[in-house]
Design a protein around this motif. Structure first.
Motif, PDB file in Angstrom:
ATOM      1  N   GLU A 339     -10.841 102.361   1.211  1.00  0.00           N
ATOM      2  CA  GLU A 339     -10.692 102.653  -0.236  1.00  0.00           C
ATOM      3  C   GLU A 339      -9.601 102.084  -0.827  1.00  0.00           C
ATOM      4  OE1 GLU A 339     -11.993 104.706   2.598  1.00  0.00           O
ATOM      5  OE2 GLU A 339     -10.141 105.828   2.095  1.00  0.00           O
ATOM      6  N   LEU A 340      -8.579 101.960  -0.181  1.00  0.00           N
ATOM      7  CA  LEU A 340      -7.572 101.110  -0.663  1.00  0.00           C
ATOM      8  C   LEU A 340      -7.552  99.655  -0.920  1.00  0.00           C
ATOM      9  CD1 LEU A 340      -4.519 101.667  -1.998  1.00  0.00           C
ATOM     10  CD2 LEU A 340      -3.489 101.359   0.449  1.00  0.00           C
ATOM     11  N   SER A 341      -8.207  99.180   0.108  1.00  0.00           N
ATOM     12  CA  SER A 341      -8.447  97.752   0.415  1.00  0.00           C
ATOM     13  C   SER A 341      -9.435  97.085  -0.581  1.00  0.00           C
ATOM     14  CB  SER A 341      -9.207  97.353   1.393  1.00  0.00           C
ATOM     15  OG  SER A 341      -9.627  96.083   1.590  1.00  0.00           O
ATOM     16  N   ASP A 342     -10.143  98.100  -1.181  1.00  0.00           N
ATOM     17  CA  ASP A 342     -11.153  98.031  -2.552  1.00  0.00           C
ATOM     18  C   ASP A 342     -10.190  97.668  -3.783  1.00  0.00           C
ATOM     19  OD1 ASP A 342     -13.361  98.117  -0.896  1.00  0.00           O
ATOM     20  OD2 ASP A 342     -14.095  99.997  -1.855  1.00  0.00           O
ATOM     21  N   CYS A 343      -8.974  98.188  -3.646  1.00  0.00           N
ATOM     22  CA  CYS A 343      -8.202  98.093  -4.948  1.00  0.00           C
ATOM     23  C   CYS A 343      -7.359  97.009  -4.833  1.00  0.00           C
ATOM     24  CB  CYS A 343      -7.377  99.386  -5.049  1.00  0.00           C
ATOM     25  SG  CYS A 343      -8.320 100.842  -5.196  1.00  0.00           S
ATOM     26  N   ALA A 344      -7.347  96.088  -3.865  1.00  0.00           N
ATOM     27  CA  ALA A 344      -6.678  94.880  -3.669  1.00  0.00           C
ATOM     28  C   ALA A 344      -6.584  93.877  -4.509  1.00  0.00           C
ATOM     29  CB  ALA A 344      -6.481  94.469  -2.127  1.00  0.00           C
ATOM     30  N   LEU A 345      -5.271  93.368  -5.277  1.00  0.00           N
ATOM     31  CA  LEU A 345      -5.615  92.253  -6.264  1.00  0.00           C
ATOM     32  C   LEU A 345      -4.185  91.382  -5.545  1.00  0.00           C
ATOM     33  CD1 LEU A 345      -5.699  94.218  -9.553  1.00  0.00           C
ATOM     34  CD2 LEU A 345      -7.257  92.647  -8.772  1.00  0.00           C
ATOM     35  N   ARG A 346      -4.557  89.891  -5.819  1.00  0.00           N
ATOM     36  CA  ARG A 346      -3.435  89.122  -5.636  1.00  0.00           C
ATOM     37  C   ARG A 346      -3.279  88.388  -6.702  1.00  0.00           C
ATOM     38  NH1 ARG A 346      -5.514  84.165  -1.892  1.00  0.00           N
ATOM     39  NH2 ARG A 346      -6.552  83.550  -3.738  1.00  0.00           N
ATOM     40  N   ALA A 347      -1.979  88.218  -7.008  1.00  0.00           N
ATOM     41  CA  ALA A 347      -1.496  87.346  -7.958  1.00  0.00           C
ATOM     42  C   ALA A 347      -0.736  86.375  -7.039  1.00  0.00           C
ATOM     43  CB  ALA A 347      -0.530  88.329  -8.681  1.00  0.00           C
ATOM     44  N   SER A 348      -0.837  85.213  -7.238  1.00  0.00           N
ATOM     45  CA  SER A 348      -0.353  83.996  -6.861  1.00  0.00           C
ATOM     46  C   SER A 348       0.187  83.132  -7.565  1.00  0.00           C
ATOM     47  CB  SER A 348      -0.854  83.387  -5.342  1.00  0.00           C
ATOM     48  OG  SER A 348      -2.396  82.980  -6.101  1.00  0.00           O
ATOM     49  N   LEU A 349       1.507  82.719  -7.499  1.00  0.00           N
ATOM     50  CA  LEU A 349       2.018  81.870  -8.548  1.00  0.00           C
ATOM     51  C   LEU A 349       2.290  80.480  -7.920  1.00  0.00           C
ATOM     52  CD1 LEU A 349       2.971  84.841  -9.525  1.00  0.00           C
ATOM     53  CD2 LEU A 349       4.936  84.036 -10.575  1.00  0.00           C
ATOM     54  N   GLY A 350       2.862  79.601  -8.932  1.00  0.00           N
ATOM     55  CA  GLY A 350       2.950  78.281  -8.478  1.00  0.00           C
ATOM     56  C   GLY A 350       3.822  77.466  -9.192  1.00  0.00           C
ATOM     57  N   TRP A 351       3.334  76.048  -9.200  1.00  0.00           N
ATOM     58  CA  TRP A 351       4.654  75.123  -9.766  1.00  0.00           C
ATOM     59  C   TRP A 351       4.501  75.174 -11.383  1.00  0.00           C
ATOM     60  CZ3 TRP A 351       2.862  71.295 -13.147  1.00  0.00           C
ATOM     61  CH2 TRP A 351       1.345  71.000 -13.169  1.00  0.00           C
ATOM     62  N   ASN A 352       3.524  75.623 -12.143  1.00  0.00           N
ATOM     63  CA  ASN A 352       3.758  75.455 -13.367  1.00  0.00           C
ATOM     64  C   ASN A 352       3.722  76.960 -14.040  1.00  0.00           C
ATOM     65  OD1 ASN A 352       0.927  76.547 -13.025  1.00  0.00           O
ATOM     66  ND2 ASN A 352      -0.041  75.164 -14.435  1.00  0.00           N
ATOM     67  N   SER A 353       3.875  77.976 -12.883  1.00  0.00           N
ATOM     68  CA  SER A 353       4.188  79.505 -13.562  1.00  0.00           C
ATOM     69  C   SER A 353       5.445  79.709 -14.228  1.00  0.00           C
ATOM     70  CB  SER A 353       3.976  80.422 -12.546  1.00  0.00           C
ATOM     71  OG  SER A 353       2.875  80.313 -11.608  1.00  0.00           O
ATOM     72  N   THR A 354       5.190  80.575 -15.304  1.00  0.00           N
ATOM     73  CA  THR A 354       6.215  80.856 -16.107  1.00  0.00           C
ATOM     74  C   THR A 354       6.649  82.407 -16.319  1.00  0.00           C
ATOM     75  OG1 THR A 354       4.990  80.967 -18.206  1.00  0.00           O
ATOM     76  CG2 THR A 354       5.898  78.879 -17.807  1.00  0.00           C
ATOM     77  N   GLU A 355       7.659  82.619 -17.125  1.00  0.00           N
ATOM     78  CA  GLU A 355       7.998  84.054 -17.407  1.00  0.00           C
ATOM     79  C   GLU A 355       7.159  84.632 -18.443  1.00  0.00           C
ATOM     80  OE1 GLU A 355      11.809  85.025 -16.537  1.00  0.00           O
ATOM     81  OE2 GLU A 355      10.608  87.088 -16.961  1.00  0.00           O
ATOM     82  N   GLU A 356       6.296  83.745 -19.221  1.00  0.00           N
ATOM     83  CA  GLU A 356       5.519  84.113 -20.264  1.00  0.00           C
ATOM     84  C   GLU A 356       3.947  84.437 -19.375  1.00  0.00           C
ATOM     85  OE1 GLU A 356       7.203  81.089 -20.545  1.00  0.00           O
ATOM     86  OE2 GLU A 356       8.719  82.135 -22.057  1.00  0.00           O
ATOM     87  N   ASP A 357       3.807  83.743 -18.455  1.00  0.00           N
ATOM     88  CA  ASP A 357       2.727  84.093 -17.711  1.00  0.00           C
ATOM     89  C   ASP A 357       2.748  85.537 -16.786  1.00  0.00           C
ATOM     90  OD1 ASP A 357       1.368  81.637 -18.101  1.00  0.00           O
ATOM     91  OD2 ASP A 357       2.357  80.797 -16.027  1.00  0.00           O
ATOM     92  N   VAL A 358       3.952  85.676 -16.694  1.00  0.00           N
ATOM     93  CA  VAL A 358       4.124  87.058 -15.929  1.00  0.00           C
ATOM     94  C   VAL A 358       4.116  88.123 -16.850  1.00  0.00           C
ATOM     95  CG1 VAL A 358       5.969  88.479 -14.817  1.00  0.00           C
ATOM     96  CG2 VAL A 358       5.634  86.071 -14.029  1.00  0.00           C
ATOM     97  N   SER A 359       4.849  87.972 -18.219  1.00  0.00           N
ATOM     98  CA  SER A 359       4.886  88.943 -19.199  1.00  0.00           C
ATOM     99  C   SER A 359       3.308  89.223 -19.763  1.00  0.00           C
ATOM    100  CB  SER A 359       5.676  88.611 -20.331  1.00  0.00           C
ATOM    101  OG  SER A 359       7.075  88.460 -19.835  1.00  0.00           O
ATOM    102  N   ALA A 360       2.589  88.254 -19.713  1.00  0.00           N
ATOM    103  CA  ALA A 360       1.115  88.290 -20.249  1.00  0.00           C
ATOM    104  C   ALA A 360       0.295  89.149 -19.212  1.00  0.00           C
ATOM    105  CB  ALA A 360       0.674  87.216 -20.636  1.00  0.00           C
ATOM    106  N   PHE A 361       0.392  88.704 -18.021  1.00  0.00           N
ATOM    107  CA  PHE A 361      -0.205  89.413 -16.955  1.00  0.00           C
ATOM    108  C   PHE A 361       0.093  91.248 -16.837  1.00  0.00           C
ATOM    109  CE2 PHE A 361       0.172  91.341 -12.717  1.00  0.00           C
ATOM    110  CZ  PHE A 361      -1.220  91.627 -12.376  1.00  0.00           C
ATOM    111  N   LEU A 362       1.646  91.150 -17.080  1.00  0.00           N
ATOM    112  CA  LEU A 362       1.951  92.605 -16.884  1.00  0.00           C
ATOM    113  C   LEU A 362       1.372  93.450 -18.137  1.00  0.00           C
ATOM    114  CD1 LEU A 362       5.489  91.961 -15.676  1.00  0.00           C
ATOM    115  CD2 LEU A 362       3.845  93.388 -14.534  1.00  0.00           C
ATOM    116  N   SER A 363       1.509  92.997 -19.362  1.00  0.00           N
ATOM    117  CA  SER A 363       0.998  93.530 -20.441  1.00  0.00           C
ATOM    118  C   SER A 363      -0.474  93.806 -20.379  1.00  0.00           C
ATOM    119  CB  SER A 363       1.259  92.967 -21.979  1.00  0.00           C
ATOM    120  OG  SER A 363       0.604  91.944 -22.229  1.00  0.00           O
TER     121      SER A 363
END
Ligand code: PLP
Length: 380
Positions: A339-363
């Motif tokens: 049941e918990l595994s069905d809720c798993a999400l993976r965010a993986s960042l890399g060479w062009n990730s930015t603060e704006e990407d993180v904020s947009a994802f969070l909102s």
């Protein structure tokens, strides 16, 4: 890719580095076959050998140890299926957290496959490897360096200390480790290692098998003798040039400290949004670009669809080739309830990730969570 879309799925495939793109385009304008001895052929051969040097440098390998393949999956299959035959292996030892490429290749050998477990933090049980090595017959141990779902760094030095002094062989799937850990292939006891270009901003469609000279007879595609007879088929100079350029330029683009800071911030702020957040492998040593997490009760298929509608790409723990969200065998091996595994999400960042990407994802994720809470309220 367009920067308006938010791409936090670098572990699935990283965006192409500009240097890789430029090198590929230049190579595409050349004509000929790199095996031809005339000038056209020699120009392509030159690109391939330059690419070999560049990949060898990033992986700490000798140039003669690098065999280009069509993907890491092919390199893995060459190592395991080809290795089982060439090295007279009698059984394969893998961990329960391997990528399907490793699991399926082990199965395809037709040999007995011993599967060692992961602990609750996602770390390979080295005690179980020690037991597996005590059985009769030569074993090929095939393990990953960094887990593609959780980012957990595996205890390779410990595994090598177990396998190294024995007649058994060791293959490492280093696909998620390239550019992130010092691989030092030439200096370490491992016999073979697989790499993939598209995880470091190189093109899709090319990988490499690193192989020590005593395992040099490991083959999968004999063909026309290319790659010193180790992998048949006319080499693609543009793909090799793209892989080589990415290998050379990766460190200039991938600021590991910045990526780790952004990833930590993402995790920290996620926890502020939801106190029940579970981060898989949190207590283990991990590479700094990935958070594999779950909010209990919020199904990953629902969350991913909501995020996708906002142009935000993340992944469930594991994506099946069909594009459907499937249960994660890695989380199952860590003892995570389905049941918990069905809720798993993976965010993986890399060479062009930015603060704006993180904020947009969070909102975006906050909106998904709000909707989830409202649905729960209606259901109550
Ligand atoms: N091994 C690991 C750990 C991976 O993450 C992947 C890709 O996701 C592979 C192997 C397969 O790589 P490729 O796509 O180059 O075949």
């Amino acid at each position: 890719m367009t920067r308006s879309a938010i791409y936090l799925d670098h572990n699935a495939s990283a965006p192409l580095l500009p240097e890789a793109r430029a090198a590929m385009l230049a190579a595409l304008d050349l004509v000929g076959n790199p095996s031809s001895v005339h000038g056209h052929g020699r120009a392509l051969r030159n690109l391939i050998e330059t690419g070999r040097d560049q990949v060898a440098r990033l992986a700490g390998a000798e140039r003669k140890q690098v065999v280009f393949t069509g993907s890491a999956t092919e390199a893995i299959t060459q190592a395991i299926v080809g290795g089982a035959k060439a090295l007279k292996v009698e059984r394969i030892v893998i961990s329960a957290g391997e990528h399907a490429a490793v699991g399926k290749a082990a199965e395809a050998t037709g040999l007995p496959v011993v599967v060692v477990g992961l602990d609750a933090d996602g770390v390979i049980r080295t005690d179980e490897i020690a037991v597996a090595l005590q059985q009769d017959g030569i074993a090929l141990v095939a393990v990953h360096a960094v887990n593609n779902e959780t980012g957990v760094v595996q205890p390779l030095a410990k595994i090598e200390a177990l396998v190294g002094p024995t007649p058994h062989y060791l293959f490492i799937d280093a696909v998620q480790a390239l550019g992130k850990l010092d691989l030092d292939f030439a200096a370490r006891p491992a016999d073979m290692m697989a790499l993939s270009a598209h995880k470091i901003g190189g093109p899709v469609g090319i990988g490499a098998l690193l192989v020590k000279s005593h395992a040099d007879t490991v083959r999968l595609i004999p063909g026309g003798g290319q790659e010193q007879g180790r992998r048949g088929g006319t080499e693609s100079a543009s793909l090799v040039a793209g892989f080589g350029a990415a290998a050379e330029a990766f460190a200039q683009h991938y600021d590991a400290a910045l990526v780790a800071k952004l990833t930590f911030e993402l995790m920290y702020r996620l926890r502020e949004l939801n106190g029940d957040l579970v981060v898989f492998g949190e207590k283990a040593q991990r590479v700094g670009n990935v958070v594999d997490f779950a909010v209990p009760g919020l199904k990953n298929a629902v969350a991913m669809m909501g995020l996708d509608l906002m142009g935000i790409s993340v992944s469930s723990g594991s994506a099946c080739s069909s594009g459907k969200v499937g249960p994660s065998h890695v989380l199952a091996a860590m003892g995570v309830a389905p049941e918990l595994s069905d809720c798993a999400l993976r965010a993986s960042l890399g060479w062009n990730s930015t603060e704006e990407d993180v904020s947009a994802f969070l909102s975006g994720f906050e909106q998904v969570l709000d909707r989830h809470r409202r649905r729960q309220g209606q259901a109550a």
